[in-house]
Design an enzyme around this catalytic site. Sequence first.
Site, short mmCIF file in Angstrom:
data_model
loop_
_atom_site.label_atom_id
_atom_site.label_comp_id
_atom_site.label_asym_id
_atom_site.label_seq_id
_atom_site.Cartn_x
_atom_site.Cartn_y
_atom_site.Cartn_z
N SER A 144 0.86 -1.18 0.00
CA SER A 144 0.00 0.00 0.00
C SER A 144 0.89 1.23 0.00
O SER A 144 2.09 1.14 0.30
CB SER A 144 -0.88 0.01 1.25
OG SER A 144 -1.52 1.26 1.46
N TYR A 157 -2.59 -0.51 10.65
CA TYR A 157 -2.61 -0.87 9.22
C TYR A 157 -1.30 -0.44 8.56
O TYR A 157 -0.69 -1.19 7.80
CB TYR A 157 -3.80 -0.20 8.53
CG TYR A 157 -3.89 -0.47 7.05
CD1 TYR A 157 -4.50 -1.63 6.58
CD2 TYR A 157 -3.38 0.42 6.10
CE1 TYR A 157 -4.59 -1.89 5.21
CE2 TYR A 157 -3.48 0.18 4.75
CZ TYR A 157 -4.08 -0.99 4.31
OH TYR A 157 -4.17 -1.24 2.96
#
Length: 253
Positions: A144, A157
Amino acid sequence: MNLFDLSGRLALVTGASKGIGYAVADALASAGARIVLNARDETRLEQARAELAAKGYDVRTAAFDVTDPDAVTAGIEAIETDIGPIDILVNNAGMQHRTPLQDFPLEAWRKIVATNIDSVYLVGQAVGRRMIPRGRGKIINIGSVQSEMARPGIAPYTATKGAVKMLTKGMATDWARYGIQVNGIGPGYFKTELNAALVADEAFSGWLANRTPAGRWGDVQELAGAAIFLASDASSFVNGHILYVDGGITASL
């Protein structure tokens, strides 16, 4: 274009019943690969399989929990025995949990770590052990932009996606000598179910358009080229690399 041809190769994509995983599976199938879709929800998995099969693709399913070591061992064994050797692995399974760090529950921390990191380790190791004696293989881990940068409310995250980046580099360092290429894709902000609340938030979408040089959300189909490249012979000397597909957001302040 033969460099990008995946005909005859078998690709396993985890977390493939929707979103980025589904889009990557679609892309690899369009380049000729046979596909095995993995997820836990058998109903959604079958729906995804039927949709891709309707395009004429060779698609199977393998429902197992990628955070469960025993389930992973059995699942990979079944694929290799019943369908064929896995040539391409895409570790895509992941989750998000948005809560300020000071309020983040321990149970949620453990779940996000298991889903986003343990799955990459477990499935990557199980498949890597089989690729090594064959002397070939492609592993693509989905990271990501949060592998590089943080936002408020998603610190765990961000930690997991940073770990995916470094695990990718570690896998490449250990396994490149066996003819295996291990790389990652770092998606920016894409319109997926995972980001549905943010897409619907006009203030956030406005901020994102101003923050991203491309000025918009990404569409999951725009990950196709990166996935095919990293899964194909075109990337035969690319190893330990994270390819950011983010509209330029990691390149700009």
